[in-house]
Design a protein around this motif. Sequence first.
Motif, PDB file in Angstrom:
ATOM      1  N   UNK A 119       0.835  -1.195   0.000  1.00  0.00           N
ATOM      2  CA  UNK A 119       0.000   0.000   0.000  1.00  0.00           C
ATOM      3  C   UNK A 119       0.875   1.253   0.000  1.00  0.00           C
ATOM      4  N   UNK A 120       0.409   2.277  -0.688  1.00  0.00           N
ATOM      5  CA  UNK A 120       1.216   3.483  -0.852  1.00  0.00           C
ATOM      6  C   UNK A 120       0.337   4.722  -0.819  1.00  0.00           C
ATOM      7  N   UNK A 121       0.907   5.814  -0.328  1.00  0.00           N
ATOM      8  CA  UNK A 121       0.208   7.090  -0.428  1.00  0.00           C
ATOM      9  C   UNK A 121       0.682   7.811  -1.694  1.00  0.00           C
ATOM     10  N   UNK A 122       0.120   8.972  -1.962  1.00  0.00           N
ATOM     11  CA  UNK A 122       0.427   9.685  -3.197  1.00  0.00           C
ATOM     12  C   UNK A 122       1.906  10.064  -3.287  1.00  0.00           C
ATOM     13  N   UNK A 123       2.515  10.446  -2.171  1.00  0.00           N
ATOM     14  CA  UNK A 123       3.925  10.845  -2.187  1.00  0.00           C
ATOM     15  C   UNK A 123       4.823   9.673  -2.579  1.00  0.00           C
ATOM     16  N   UNK A 124       4.536   8.505  -2.024  1.00  0.00           N
ATOM     17  CA  UNK A 124       5.359   7.333  -2.343  1.00  0.00           C
ATOM     18  C   UNK A 124       5.092   6.821  -3.752  1.00  0.00           C
ATOM     19  N   UNK A 125       3.872   7.011  -4.247  1.00  0.00           N
ATOM     20  CA  UNK A 125       3.555   6.596  -5.605  1.00  0.00           C
ATOM     21  C   UNK A 125       4.463   7.285  -6.615  1.00  0.00           C
ATOM     22  N   UNK A 126       4.805   8.531  -6.345  1.00  0.00           N
ATOM     23  CA  UNK A 126       5.662   9.287  -7.257  1.00  0.00           C
ATOM     24  C   UNK A 126       7.094   8.760  -7.285  1.00  0.00           C
ATOM     25  N   UNK A 127       7.437   7.863  -6.365  1.00  0.00           N
ATOM     26  CA  UNK A 127       8.810   7.359  -6.282  1.00  0.00           C
ATOM     27  C   UNK A 127       8.988   5.963  -6.856  1.00  0.00           C
ATOM     28  N   UNK A 128       7.903   5.342  -7.369  1.00  0.00           N
ATOM     29  CA  UNK A 128       8.028   3.938  -7.748  1.00  0.00           C
ATOM     30  C   UNK A 128       8.899   3.721  -8.977  1.00  0.00           C
ATOM     31  N   UNK A 129       9.148   4.780  -9.753  1.00  0.00           N
ATOM     32  CA  UNK A 129      10.001   4.616 -10.926  1.00  0.00           C
ATOM     33  C   UNK A 129      11.467   4.912 -10.629  1.00  0.00           C
ATOM     34  N   UNK A 130      11.775   5.204  -9.371  1.00  0.00           N
ATOM     35  CA  UNK A 130      13.160   5.381  -8.918  1.00  0.00           C
ATOM     36  C   UNK A 130      13.871   6.510  -9.655  1.00  0.00           C
ATOM     37  N   UNK A 131      13.132   7.568  -9.988  1.00  0.00           N
ATOM     38  CA  UNK A 131      13.754   8.722 -10.625  1.00  0.00           C
ATOM     39  C   UNK A 131      14.720   9.398  -9.659  1.00  0.00           C
ATOM     40  N   UNK A 132      15.779  10.049 -10.173  1.00  0.00           N
ATOM     41  CA  UNK A 132      16.683  10.794  -9.297  1.00  0.00           C
ATOM     42  C   UNK A 132      15.921  11.867  -8.532  1.00  0.00           C
ATOM     43  N   UNK A 133      16.295  12.141  -7.291  1.00  0.00           N
ATOM     44  CA  UNK A 133      15.561  13.134  -6.495  1.00  0.00           C
ATOM     45  C   UNK A 133      15.773  14.567  -6.960  1.00  0.00           C
ATOM     46  N   UNK A 134      16.819  14.808  -7.752  1.00  0.00           N
ATOM     47  CA  UNK A 134      17.079  16.157  -8.249  1.00  0.00           C
ATOM     48  C   UNK A 134      17.310  16.103  -9.757  1.00  0.00           C
ATOM     49  N   UNK A 135      17.265  17.274 -10.392  1.00  0.00           N
ATOM     50  CA  UNK A 135      17.418  17.346 -11.848  1.00  0.00           C
ATOM     51  C   UNK A 135      18.772  16.787 -12.278  1.00  0.00           C
ATOM     52  N   UNK A 136      18.759  16.018 -13.369  1.00  0.00           N
ATOM     53  CA  UNK A 136      19.968  15.379 -13.878  1.00  0.00           C
ATOM     54  C   UNK A 136      20.050  15.597 -15.383  1.00  0.00           C
ATOM     55  N   UNK A 137      21.195  16.061 -15.931  1.00  0.00           N
ATOM     56  CA  UNK A 137      21.308  16.232 -17.388  1.00  0.00           C
ATOM     57  C   UNK A 137      21.145  14.884 -18.093  1.00  0.00           C
ATOM     58  N   UNK A 138      20.204  14.823 -19.016  1.00  0.00           N
ATOM     59  CA  UNK A 138      19.929  13.548 -19.680  1.00  0.00           C
ATOM     60  C   UNK A 138      19.223  13.789 -21.000  1.00  0.00           C
ATOM     61  N   UNK A 139      19.299  12.794 -21.875  1.00  0.00           N
ATOM     62  CA  UNK A 139      18.529  12.759 -23.106  1.00  0.00           C
ATOM     63  C   UNK A 139      17.538  11.610 -23.002  1.00  0.00           C
ATOM     64  N   UNK A 140      16.375  11.777 -23.607  1.00  0.00           N
ATOM     65  CA  UNK A 140      15.369  10.729 -23.533  1.00  0.00           C
ATOM     66  C   UNK A 140      14.611  10.584 -24.824  1.00  0.00           C
ATOM     67  N   UNK A 141      14.092   9.402 -25.050  1.00  0.00           N
ATOM     68  CA  UNK A 141      13.254   9.143 -26.211  1.00  0.00           C
ATOM     69  C   UNK A 141      12.072   8.294 -25.761  1.00  0.00           C
ATOM     70  N   UNK A 142      10.921   8.473 -26.390  1.00  0.00           N
ATOM     71  CA  UNK A 142       9.730   7.728 -25.991  1.00  0.00           C
ATOM     72  C   UNK A 142       8.793   7.607 -27.178  1.00  0.00           C
ATOM     73  N   UNK A 143       8.217   6.412 -27.341  1.00  0.00           N
ATOM     74  CA  UNK A 143       7.306   6.143 -28.443  1.00  0.00           C
ATOM     75  C   UNK A 143       6.051   5.440 -27.943  1.00  0.00           C
ATOM     76  N   UNK A 144       4.928   5.728 -28.590  1.00  0.00           N
ATOM     77  CA  UNK A 144       3.702   4.973 -28.346  1.00  0.00           C
ATOM     78  C   UNK A 144       3.804   3.648 -29.084  1.00  0.00           C
ATOM     79  N   UNK A 145       3.385   2.560 -28.424  1.00  0.00           N
ATOM     80  CA  UNK A 145       3.467   1.230 -29.017  1.00  0.00           C
ATOM     81  C   UNK A 145       2.084   0.576 -29.077  1.00  0.00           C
ATOM     82  N   UNK A 146       1.952  -0.404 -29.969  1.00  0.00           N
ATOM     83  CA  UNK A 146       0.682  -1.079 -30.203  1.00  0.00           C
ATOM     84  C   UNK A 146       0.499  -2.263 -29.252  1.00  0.00           C
ATOM     85  N   UNK A 147      -0.650  -2.923 -29.408  1.00  0.00           N
ATOM     86  CA  UNK A 147      -0.988  -4.061 -28.550  1.00  0.00           C
ATOM     87  C   UNK A 147      -0.067  -5.253 -28.756  1.00  0.00           C
TER      88      UNK A 147
END
Length: 206
Positions: free
Chosen positions: A53-81
């Motif tokens: 069980x989790x509250x809203x604050x902990x829900x935001x941490x489930x992807x293990x993102x860095x706690x502070x801004x980090x220089x990075x590049x990213x790519x993301x695509x929508x995918x089919x079934x």
Amino acid sequence: MLHAPPAPPFPDSLRGTTVLHLAVAASRGAAGARPLLDAVRAAAVPAVDTWGASDAARLAQIHLDPPSATPALGDARWLTAGTPGRAGDILSTAVADDSPVVMLEIRGVGSDAAARPGAQTTGAGPFIVHGVAPLRAPEARPGIAHAFDELRRIVEPVDAGYSVGSWVEGATSVPDALPVPIRRQVAATADAVDPTGIIHRYRFLT
């Protein structure tokens, strides 16, 4: 697929290793998630199992993102079934120890909720692939671009045809984030409510 850094919050046994990380959020609680969790736990014993069980604050941490801004590049695509049949090949593109992509996820976002009226109220597919690579120095860009090109080649059979605009980090524009008619409709709405451009426009609206 996550290249765990040699630091907390990861336990000593996982620091500096490549980890398959499963993040599950179930709005119906433990009962709704149990069939999936039981299947995952039966397939392999998790090195760390923190689901609960989790509250809203902990829900935001489930992807293990860095706690502070980090220089990075990213790519993301929508995918089919058809994405589950390609998941192994997709995730394998980031397994190598020397991969510049330190986090690669396939996120299930399918929903049976009714779409509401609006320019863009549903996603372009039931899955998203999202990769992130730290930009430690400008000269790292070509290697990262090559890795993202390879990722796009692997996902091409299940690519829905659009980028996830707000998840593409480091790009000057994302012209394929929205279909042209929707982009024009959203831009026209922005012009109507903010004619002087006080509010910064998202780069995928132009």
